[in-house]
Design a protein around this motif. Structure first.
Motif, PDB file in Angstrom:
ATOM      1  N   LYS A   1       8.550 -21.967  16.013  1.00 44.31           N
ATOM      2  CA  LYS A   1       8.104 -20.467  15.675  1.00 44.31           C
ATOM      3  C   LYS A   1       7.176 -20.037  17.029  1.00 44.31           C
ATOM      4  O   LYS A   1       7.376 -18.701  17.506  1.00 44.31           O
ATOM      5  CB  LYS A   1       6.971 -20.264  14.523  1.00 44.31           C
ATOM      6  N   GLU A   2       6.345 -21.016  17.615  1.00 42.00           N
ATOM      7  CA  GLU A   2       5.585 -20.604  19.030  1.00 42.00           C
ATOM      8  C   GLU A   2       6.564 -20.090  19.876  1.00 42.00           C
ATOM      9  O   GLU A   2       6.301 -19.176  20.651  1.00 42.00           O
ATOM     10  CB  GLU A   2       4.661 -21.659  19.053  1.00 42.00           C
ATOM     11  N   LEU A   3       7.599 -21.044  20.271  1.00 43.53           N
ATOM     12  CA  LEU A   3       8.337 -20.725  21.187  1.00 43.53           C
ATOM     13  C   LEU A   3       9.150 -19.569  20.980  1.00 43.53           C
ATOM     14  O   LEU A   3       9.381 -18.707  21.777  1.00 43.53           O
ATOM     15  CB  LEU A   3       9.391 -22.105  21.413  1.00 43.53           C
ATOM     16  N   PHE A   4       9.759 -19.122  19.792  1.00 52.78           N
ATOM     17  CA  PHE A   4      10.276 -17.978  19.583  1.00 52.78           C
ATOM     18  C   PHE A   4       9.356 -16.727  20.069  1.00 52.78           C
ATOM     19  O   PHE A   4       9.957 -15.756  20.267  1.00 52.78           O
ATOM     20  CB  PHE A   4      10.694 -18.110  18.184  1.00 52.78           C
ATOM     21  N   ASN A   5       8.310 -16.812  19.504  1.00 54.60           N
ATOM     22  CA  ASN A   5       7.290 -15.688  19.618  1.00 54.60           C
ATOM     23  C   ASN A   5       7.026 -15.355  20.999  1.00 54.60           C
ATOM     24  O   ASN A   5       7.105 -14.289  21.526  1.00 54.60           O
ATOM     25  CB  ASN A   5       6.169 -16.037  18.825  1.00 54.60           C
ATOM     26  N   LYS A   6       6.988 -16.339  21.989  1.00 55.81           N
ATOM     27  CA  LYS A   6       6.782 -16.282  23.275  1.00 55.81           C
ATOM     28  C   LYS A   6       8.195 -15.883  23.906  1.00 55.81           C
ATOM     29  O   LYS A   6       8.126 -14.862  24.869  1.00 55.81           O
ATOM     30  CB  LYS A   6       6.477 -17.705  23.916  1.00 55.81           C
ATOM     31  N   LEU A   7       9.302 -16.340  23.677  1.00 50.18           N
ATOM     32  CA  LEU A   7      10.554 -15.725  24.271  1.00 50.18           C
ATOM     33  C   LEU A   7      10.543 -14.103  23.908  1.00 50.18           C
ATOM     34  O   LEU A   7      10.989 -13.295  24.497  1.00 50.18           O
ATOM     35  CB  LEU A   7      11.867 -16.450  23.423  1.00 50.18           C
ATOM     36  N   SER A   8      10.369 -13.923  22.626  1.00 47.96           N
ATOM     37  CA  SER A   8      10.410 -12.660  21.857  1.00 47.96           C
ATOM     38  C   SER A   8       9.496 -11.550  22.602  1.00 47.96           C
ATOM     39  O   SER A   8       9.754 -10.496  22.947  1.00 47.96           O
ATOM     40  CB  SER A   8      10.313 -12.601  20.400  1.00 47.96           C
ATOM     41  N   GLU A   9       8.303 -12.122  23.082  1.00 47.11           N
ATOM     42  CA  GLU A   9       7.225 -11.234  23.671  1.00 47.11           C
ATOM     43  C   GLU A   9       7.279 -11.248  25.323  1.00 47.11           C
ATOM     44  O   GLU A   9       6.388 -10.702  25.717  1.00 47.11           O
ATOM     45  CB  GLU A   9       5.863 -11.881  23.121  1.00 47.11           C
ATOM     46  N   ASN A  10       8.153 -11.801  25.786  1.00 48.92           N
ATOM     47  CA  ASN A  10       8.572 -11.928  27.159  1.00 48.92           C
ATOM     48  C   ASN A  10       7.126 -12.724  27.989  1.00 48.92           C
ATOM     49  O   ASN A  10       6.762 -12.265  28.790  1.00 48.92           O
ATOM     50  CB  ASN A  10       8.824 -10.640  27.844  1.00 48.92           C
TER      51      ASN A  10
END
Length: 211
Positions: free
Chosen positions: A74-83
């Protein structure tokens, strides 16, 4: 008591990607610090977006291809989604990602600065230890020569650095420094104090004569 000095090498930009643009005559792309995500059912594709330095044409570097969405934290996905720019830089400097994409970068395009505390000869003379220790903090690898960092931080010439190397006075992780050595994050450099004082004094004397 042993003192460990810190040399911090900070990259100012990510390396340019060597790639011919299909829309103009440019052969370089810069990292946009942005990601593209494309989810299809339970799979997801993720790219790091590059832009042509001349015409802004887009190139997508593959980071993940058709992987299960649940395999990404979830942490990685959030970082990817938030650029997340920090994450983009990690991928832009990643040798493994370049290898997977058969991509080549221009490491000479990386500008940097070195942060360090100047050490006077007087300070060296009042140090009890036989060896002076320096630690390299450099989170990104861009093939910067160790000799360049040492000369900059100790303010000595190439000839004086060669004297230290030839007299076997500089060690990196307890191995003698080689001229071709490139810095890595966490490198520990140990330099013989007396030899360093000697070259610094000679350097200062020469500078005074020139003046």
């Amino acid at each position: 008591m042993s003192i460990e000095y810190i040399w911090e090498v900070k990259a100012k930009n990510t390396p340019l990607l060597k790639k011919k643009c299909s829309h103009c005559d440019s052969e370089r792309f810069h990292c946009s610090d942005k990601f593209r995500l494309n989810a299809q059912k339970k799979n997801i594709d993720i790219w790091l977006i590059y832009r042509c330095v001349k015409c802004n044409n887009r190139y997508n570097m593959t980071l993940f291809s058709k992987i299960r969405t649940e395999s990404i934290s979830k942490e990685l996905f959030n970082k990817l989604s938030e650029n997340d720019a920090g994450l983009a830089w990690e991928y832009a400097f990643s040798h493994e990602m370049r290898r997977r994409n058969n991509a080549e970068v221009d490491l000479d395009s990386v500008e940097y600065e070195i942060r360090y505390d100047e050490i006077s000869v007087e300070e060296l003379m009042h140090t009890d230890n036989e060896m002076i220790t320096f630690k390299i903090n450099c989170p990104f690898d861009f093939n910067l020569k160790m000799s360049t960092v040492i000369r900059s931080c100790l303010q000595i010439s190439s000839s004086k650095l060669n004297q230290l190397i030839e007299s076997e006075s500089i060690f990196v992780h307890d191995r003698l420094l080689q001229k071709k050595h490139k810095i890595k994050n966490g490198d520990l450099i140990r330099i013989n104090k007396e030899k360093l004082i000697h070259v610094r004094l000679n350097e200062n004397n020469i500078s005074n004569l020139v003046k």
